[in-house]
Scaffold this motif. Sequence first.
Motif, PDB file in Angstrom:
ATOM      1  N   ARG A  80       0.833  -1.198   0.000  1.00 51.66           N
ATOM      2  CA  ARG A  80       0.000   0.000   0.000  1.00 51.66           C
ATOM      3  C   ARG A  80       0.871   1.253   0.000  1.00 51.66           C
ATOM      4  O   ARG A  80       0.531   2.254  -0.618  1.00 51.66           O
ATOM      5  CB  ARG A  80      -1.014  -0.022   1.137  1.00 51.66           C
ATOM      6  N   GLU A  91      -6.809   0.693   6.027  1.00 55.36           N
ATOM      7  CA  GLU A  91      -6.123   0.776   4.741  1.00 55.36           C
ATOM      8  C   GLU A  91      -6.542   2.051   3.999  1.00 55.36           C
ATOM      9  O   GLU A  91      -5.712   2.801   3.502  1.00 55.36           O
ATOM     10  CB  GLU A  91      -6.491  -0.460   3.919  1.00 55.36           C
ATOM     11  N   ILE A 141      -4.063   5.451   3.051  1.00 49.56           N
ATOM     12  CA  ILE A 141      -3.622   5.642   1.666  1.00 49.56           C
ATOM     13  C   ILE A 141      -4.320   6.804   0.954  1.00 49.56           C
ATOM     14  O   ILE A 141      -3.785   7.368   0.001  1.00 49.56           O
ATOM     15  CB  ILE A 141      -3.812   4.313   0.869  1.00 49.56           C
TER      16      ILE A 141
END
Length: 349
Positions: free
Chosen positions: A177, A200, A204
Amino acid sequence: MEIRLEGLTKIFTDKTGKETRAVDDLSITIPSGKLVGLLGPSGCGKSTTLFMIAGLHKPSGGKIFFGDDDVTRLAPEKRGIGLVFQNYALYPHMTVRQNIMFPLENLNISQKQANKLVEEMASLVGIRDQLDKKPSQLSGGQQQRVAIARALVKKPRVLLLDEPLSNLDARLRLQTREEIKRIQRETGITTIFVTHDQEEAMSISDSMVVLNFGVEQQMDAPQVMYTNPKNLFVAKFLGNPPINTFEGKVVNGKVTIGDGLVIGEAKVADGTYYVGVRPEDFRVDSAGFEVDTKGIEHIGRDTMIRFELNKIQLRAMLDSDTVYGQKNIKLVVKPGKIHLFDKVTGNVL
Ligand SMILES: Nc1ncnc2c1ncn2[C@@H]1O[C@H](COP(=O)(O)OP(=O)(O)OP(=O)(O)O)[C@@H](O)[C@H]1O
Ligand SMILES: [Mg+2]
């Protein structure tokens, strides 16, 4: 390239005529050059949204714009998109080089040019030295990077990633990522990243869109959404351990829990509300309420305490140093950290 969705809707109808509104009147703008996370629980319509943007699903209503171009009815191959799915879907019998080169096949460019493009992409994603291997000889993370290189080789206007990290183990997920973020920054390509993993998405994304039952709940920068959730659903969906929620009353500007214990202040009308307090928004304070501890977990720097307050189960995440060896822990809610939600709509007050 900015992506704009206007009232985008997708209704699936099954054999019995039953309708599912997979995406419901979605109107959002993905700014040019940004990475936007599309987040929500399983079945909330993330992939359906992405597939409509890619042209693989025909919308039941609404429009899709890339910049000023209305692409709603444009064939997928004419949209200039790169797509990466959860299963890398590389061709096993081809080398990495051939896999990345594959989208260039029907273009009118020389072998030399094609090779140069492939090598450029392979360097970008950090697999320059793997080009002559077969996919099965690479790790999961490397295979996913090949898939990203393949998606980027035609220099698309838009990169669409559907849960690209789901098949990787925890460490590789983290590494990959970070890689995706770097590649996106370096290329400046407008990117939509679908995931059901809130951590996540938070780590990101430049900004995130949260969906529930096909309906947009909120679009904001991760930290803004975390601190100022617009409704109970968003508040609960973000954060690990999750936000504490319980029913509480506001009387004369005081927020009370259970049989009238005051935990803070709020400038709203008297009434019953859903109250939300994030675990990290408690603080040890000798002037606070005494905690009936039901369990303690030491997680390195932090200590998580499960406790009961007027029969309501709560979790507090505290700095380990402030609670170490303490017998009777007293807590307060940090000022300004109480979220109040309407009991009927779930909307923040
Ligand atoms: N081809 C299809 N035919 C009928 N219903 C579909 C089809 N594709 C998706 N759906 C339904 O539309 C809804 C949204 O599905 P979608 O795949 O977009 O969810 P998702 O958010 O990507 O979920 P996940 O995180 O599990 O991938 C679900 O209720 C699903 O069952
Ligand atoms: Mg999906």
